[in-house]
Design an enzyme around this catalytic site. Structure first.
Site, short mmCIF file in Angstrom:
data_model
loop_
_atom_site.label_atom_id
_atom_site.label_comp_id
_atom_site.label_asym_id
_atom_site.label_seq_id
_atom_site.Cartn_x
_atom_site.Cartn_y
_atom_site.Cartn_z
N GLY A 93 -17.64 -52.04 -137.66
CA GLY A 93 -17.52 -53.21 -138.51
C GLY A 93 -18.04 -54.37 -137.69
O GLY A 93 -18.63 -54.18 -136.62
N GLY A 95 -17.99 -56.39 -134.96
CA GLY A 95 -17.22 -56.29 -133.73
C GLY A 95 -17.35 -57.47 -132.80
O GLY A 95 -16.50 -57.68 -131.94
N LYS A 116 -22.94 -64.10 -133.83
CA LYS A 116 -23.07 -63.04 -132.83
C LYS A 116 -22.50 -63.59 -131.53
O LYS A 116 -22.96 -64.63 -131.05
CB LYS A 116 -24.54 -62.65 -132.67
CG LYS A 116 -24.80 -61.39 -131.86
CD LYS A 116 -26.28 -61.05 -131.92
CE LYS A 116 -26.60 -59.76 -131.20
NZ LYS A 116 -28.05 -59.42 -131.31
N ASP A 128 -15.90 -57.01 -125.43
CA ASP A 128 -15.33 -58.36 -125.30
C ASP A 128 -15.70 -59.29 -126.44
O ASP A 128 -15.25 -60.44 -126.48
CB ASP A 128 -15.71 -58.98 -123.95
CG ASP A 128 -17.23 -59.09 -123.75
OD1 ASP A 128 -17.98 -58.95 -124.74
OD2 ASP A 128 -17.66 -59.30 -122.59
N ASP A 257 -26.06 -49.23 -140.58
CA ASP A 257 -25.29 -50.48 -140.57
C ASP A 257 -26.16 -51.66 -140.16
O ASP A 257 -25.68 -52.81 -140.18
CB ASP A 257 -24.08 -50.36 -139.64
CG ASP A 257 -24.46 -50.03 -138.21
OD1 ASP A 257 -25.02 -48.94 -138.01
OD2 ASP A 257 -24.22 -50.84 -137.29
N ASN A 258 -27.42 -51.41 -139.81
CA ASN A 258 -28.35 -52.49 -139.46
C ASN A 258 -29.41 -52.71 -140.54
O ASN A 258 -30.40 -53.38 -140.30
CB ASN A 258 -29.05 -52.18 -138.13
CG ASN A 258 -28.18 -52.50 -136.93
OD1 ASN A 258 -27.18 -53.20 -137.05
ND2 ASN A 258 -28.53 -51.97 -135.79
N ASP A 267 -30.34 -58.55 -136.49
CA ASP A 267 -29.60 -57.94 -135.39
C ASP A 267 -30.53 -57.35 -134.33
O ASP A 267 -30.73 -56.15 -134.24
CB ASP A 267 -28.64 -56.87 -135.90
CG ASP A 267 -27.53 -56.60 -134.88
OD1 ASP A 267 -27.35 -57.43 -133.97
OD2 ASP A 267 -26.87 -55.56 -134.98
#
Length: 464
Positions: A93, A95, A116, A128, A257-258, A267
């Protein structure tokens, strides 16, 4: 003088809330130690009425993520699944990003502001949630170059340095951190539909199909809503794949997912521009099998679209979806001709003749291994500008014959075409642009490159 559209007024939206909380999770942005504005794209901001923000307001919204009045009250991390290098992953998802706001552009299109590097979310897993400053610089360069080369792409709206030291395995560490905001026509991915199919959520799938038809394609759902949506996605993604080929671009990670439903490229991780027309050229060091190599990108994108069709089987019969899927090949061939002719600066003549021209062009480029960027610059308008030993290969004789009946698309009066050579974006130059930033906080090379790329974009678009 370069002509650009007039600025738009800001028209905030929050249509994503129509989909309900099963599609997203409300999240909080990271509290960064610093917020230093490094890049603001006023050209893109003008299209949605944000160019009038002063720098302090810009940082408040795009570094600290104070809500834009009238849009989302808090950021939303979207839920989705996806195939990653053909392996299904139900644990992904947003992230390290979220949907921050929605607006209408000057043409009335729904636009999303996504991030992003804005912090951890429920789908960060062990990461992170941050972005390296170098990654942000690379995304600026990718989006600016692709936009200039006629590829439908997200726009890098903002880059703010955030004052953290990040540890990364693929670049010298510790390295500087940043948060990026991208402007795009949609935040819904093929993986969004895959998640609903995985969870057997037919009601959610029906709602998402209707949402996408209404807000992205200006149509209301009917008895064949799934088939109609798939048809739009097929047409858009076929054009995206063709645009990559004409641009000489390798995305690197064409997972499901991209792939956006609106077929915008976005992305940018391990992207590259191919030095030559090499079908086997890859961008990602971890793509050992060449799954997403330059010459296999159409295949990869089509495979992802098939996964959308499989997901839509939750609410539609196969007979309603197959005709749209069968349209990918013809749509790709037509778009490839269109994009190649556009970049070469010639007017298409007819399907059979144009396909033969593209084949002759590809053969000459593959066999000679000349620079792709240099070729399109030197042969602009369909004829070689001046004698050049690089084009002595016999394959160019066949290309010359094919090009003879083609007409120049229009007068190339822009000063760019009188220059010494093309504007390109090879990896060595990307590293050279980053080096003074890393060593001396010198951003002049980046700003100069963005300006040069935009000049090329004006020339290709026929703006003088």
């Amino acid at each position: 003088m370069t002509s650009h559209p007039q600025p738009a007024a800001a028209h905030p939206e929050r249509t994503i809330l129509e989909l309900g909380e099963t599609m997203y999770a409300a999240v909080a942005p990271a509290d960064f130690p610093q917020t230093i504005l490094r890049f603001r794209n006023d050209r893109a901001a003008a299209g949605v009425g944000l160019d009038t923000l002063d720098d302090a307001g810009w940082i408040r919204h795009f570094g600290r993520f104070a809500p834009l009045p009238g849009s989302l009250e808090q950021p939303l991390a979207l839920r989705y699944h996806g195939h990653q290098f053909r392996v299904y992953n139900p644990e992904i998802g947003d992230g390290r990003g979220f949907l921050f706001a929605q607006l209408r552009d000057r043409d009335g299109r729904l636009m999303d502001l996504g991030t992003k590097g804005s912090g951890q979310t429920p789908w960060s897993r062990f990461a992170d949630g941050r972005l390296t400053l170098k990654g942000g610089v690379r995304e600026i360069l990718a989006t600016e170059m692709l936009e200039a080369l006629g590829v439908e792409t997200s726009k890098t709206l903002s880059l703010v340095e955030t004052g953290e030291a990040l540890q990364r395995g693929d670049e010298p560490s510790p390295t500087r951190s940043a948060v990026l905001v991208r402007l795009s026509h949609g935040h819904i991915r093929i993986g969004s539909f895959q998640r609903l199919a995985y969870e057997r959520d037919a009601e959610g799938m029906t709602r998402l199909v209707a949402y996408c038809l209404r807000h992205y394609f200006g149509a209301e759902a009917d008895g064949n809503a799934a088939g109609r949506l798939l048809g739009h996605v097929v047409a858009g993604t076929a054009r995206l794949a063709a645009s990559y080929m004409a641009a000489g671009f390798v995305h690197g990670v064409l997972n499901s997912d991209n792939i956006n439903i609106t077929a915008e490229s976005f992305d940018y991780g391990p992207w590259r521009f191919a030095p030559t027309f090499d079908p086997g050229f890859t961008a990602a060091y971890f793509d050992h099998q060449g799954l997403y190599s330059f010459g296999r990108q159409a295949e990869a994108i089509q495979w992802d679209v098939v996964q959308l069709a499989i997901a839509l089987r939750l609410i539609a019969e196969s007979d309603a979806l197959i005709p749209a899927l069968e349209g990918f090949g013809p749509a790709y061939r037509a778009a490839l001709v269109d994009r190649m002719a556009w970049r070469l600066g010639v007017t298409p003549r007819g399907e059979a003749e144009d396909i033969a021209l593209v084949q002759a062009m590809e053969t000459a480029l593959i066999e000679s291994r000349v620079s792709l960027d240099r070729f399109f610059f030197d042969w602009r308008g369909g004829a070689l500008r001046a004698p050049n030993a690089d084009y002595g290969h016999t394959a160019f004789d066949a290309l010359r014959d094919r090009l003879q009946p083609y007409r120049r698309r229009g007068p190339d009066t822009h000063p760019y075409w009188s220059g010494d050579g093309p504007c390109a974006m090879q990896i060595d130059e990307v590293e050279a642009i980053w080096a003074p930033i890393a060593e001396a906080d010198d951003w002049s090379a980046l700003h100069a490159k963005v300006a040069a790329v935009r000049v090329m974009g004006d020339a290709l678009a026929g703006r003088s």
